[in-house]
Design an enzyme around this catalytic site. Structure first.
Site, short mmCIF file in Angstrom:
data_model
loop_
_atom_site.label_atom_id
_atom_site.label_comp_id
_atom_site.label_asym_id
_atom_site.label_seq_id
_atom_site.Cartn_x
_atom_site.Cartn_y
_atom_site.Cartn_z
N ILE A 30 -31.15 20.90 2.37
CA ILE A 30 -31.67 20.66 3.49
C ILE A 30 -31.13 19.55 4.46
CG2 ILE A 30 -34.17 20.13 4.69
CD1 ILE A 30 -35.39 21.25 1.71
N TYR B 265 -32.47 27.22 -2.19
CA TYR B 265 -32.13 25.89 -1.57
C TYR B 265 -33.18 24.85 -2.01
CZ TYR B 265 -36.51 26.07 1.37
OH TYR B 265 -37.73 26.08 1.75
N CYS B 266 -32.68 23.38 -1.92
CA CYS B 266 -33.54 22.27 -2.39
C CYS B 266 -32.87 21.24 -1.75
CB CYS B 266 -33.24 22.18 -3.75
SG CYS B 266 -31.46 21.70 -4.05
N THR B 267 -33.52 19.88 -1.85
CA THR B 267 -33.15 18.78 -1.02
C THR B 267 -31.84 18.55 -0.71
OG1 THR B 267 -35.26 17.74 -1.62
CG2 THR B 267 -33.90 16.34 -0.39
#
Ligand SMILES: [Zn+2]
Ligand SMILES: [Zn+2]
Length: 286
Positions: free
Chosen positions: A164, A135-137
């Site tokens: 996120i 995952y990342c932003t």
């Protein structure tokens, strides 16, 4: 022909935005897409085709973005996280991970995305058959990262759709438990959106629990660091006593001092060391 141009300055637009009371929804989107030829386009509007949107250092011609990991939404993410052997990988920068991340997420401790990809493969090399969620932003980095992992023989790679930002919104709307704790770092003036009340980081100056990022008030520094309210008062929002001294000089003197200092990438420099200034490292401002 009508020429389109901005009639209001950016500073004015920003001021107006902060003053208005209207509720706005921010939308961000992207799509990886193979482009053969753009043909003839608009006269004024410029569309730039970038070979890479993210500097990833991948030069293997066999690598394809068409084979990506499976998307998971907030509900599926929570389900996978219940399983003990699921591995969660945070593909963001250290300063982002520091203030908020998924419970049990692994940080890949590199300073650039380019280094992070092979490092992730190496760190996970014994876990090719485990469920791996990345995952990342906002989803763009781990879309590429998941494809990279599949390319290197990992069998069960997932990535959080919309990152996120989307997870937090979906979890809230569906009344799901939020398994992301702390703040989601964002690159606007807020420098972070609170997801849960947990404060998982510490003030870089006194070590008290704190997760407010700030840029050092000394214009010759602008270091990004975490500062608690008490230290913000004590140091006038600066990262060190040295910067505080400079900050409190008359403006002309500050400008004089800044001459010849190249701060280049300092503002959002990603290395951990950079975020923990020591007095010795500040010598350049004396
Ligand atoms: Zn402090
Ligand atoms: Zn500073």
């Amino acid at each position: 022909m009508t020429v389109l141009h901005n009639r209001i300055s950016q500073a004015e637009l920003k001021k107006l935005l902060y003053e208005e009371t209207e509720h706005r929804t921010t939308i961000s989107f992207y799509q990886y897409f193979p482009v053969d030829d753009d043909g003839r386009s608009f006269w004024v509007l410029k569309i730039k085709v970038r070979e890479k949107i993210v500097a990833d250092g991948i030069d293997d011609p066999g690598f394809s973005m068409q084979n990506k990991g499976s998307y998971v939404n907030a509900e599926q993410m929570n389900e996978l996280l219940q399983q003990d052997d699921t591995i969660v990988i945070d593909m963001r920068n250290h300063y982002e991970y520091e203030v908020g991340h998924f419970k049990k997420a692994i940080e890949i401790p590199s300073d650039t995305f380019r280094e992070q990809l092979p490092m992730a493969v190496d760190m996970m090399k014994d876990k090719k058959d485990k469920n791996i969620i990345m995952y990342c932003t906002g989803g763009i980095r781990c879309e590429k990262a998941s494809a990279y992992m599949l390319h290197h023989g990992f069998n069960h790679v997932y990535h959080l759709e919309g990152g996120i930002i989307n997870y937090a919104r979906e979890a809230k709307a569906a009344g799901l438990e939020t398994k992301f704790i702390g703040k989601n770092f964002v690159f606007d003036d807020r420098l972070g959106e609170r997801i849960t009340e947990d404060i998982i980081a510490k003030c870089h100056q006194c070590g008290k629990p704190a997760d407010t990022h700030t840029n050092c008030k000394n214009d010759g520094c602008h270091l990004l660091f975490i500062q608690c309210d008490d230290c913000a008062k004590q140091y006038d929002g600066c990262c060190t006593v040295e910067c505080q001294t400079v900050y409190n000089l008359p403006l002309e003197q500050q400008v004089e001092l800044r001459k010849g200092i190249d701060k280049g990438m300092m503002v959002f420099n990603k290395s951990k060391k950079r975020l923990r200034p020591t007095i010795a490292e500040k010598k350049s401002y004396k």
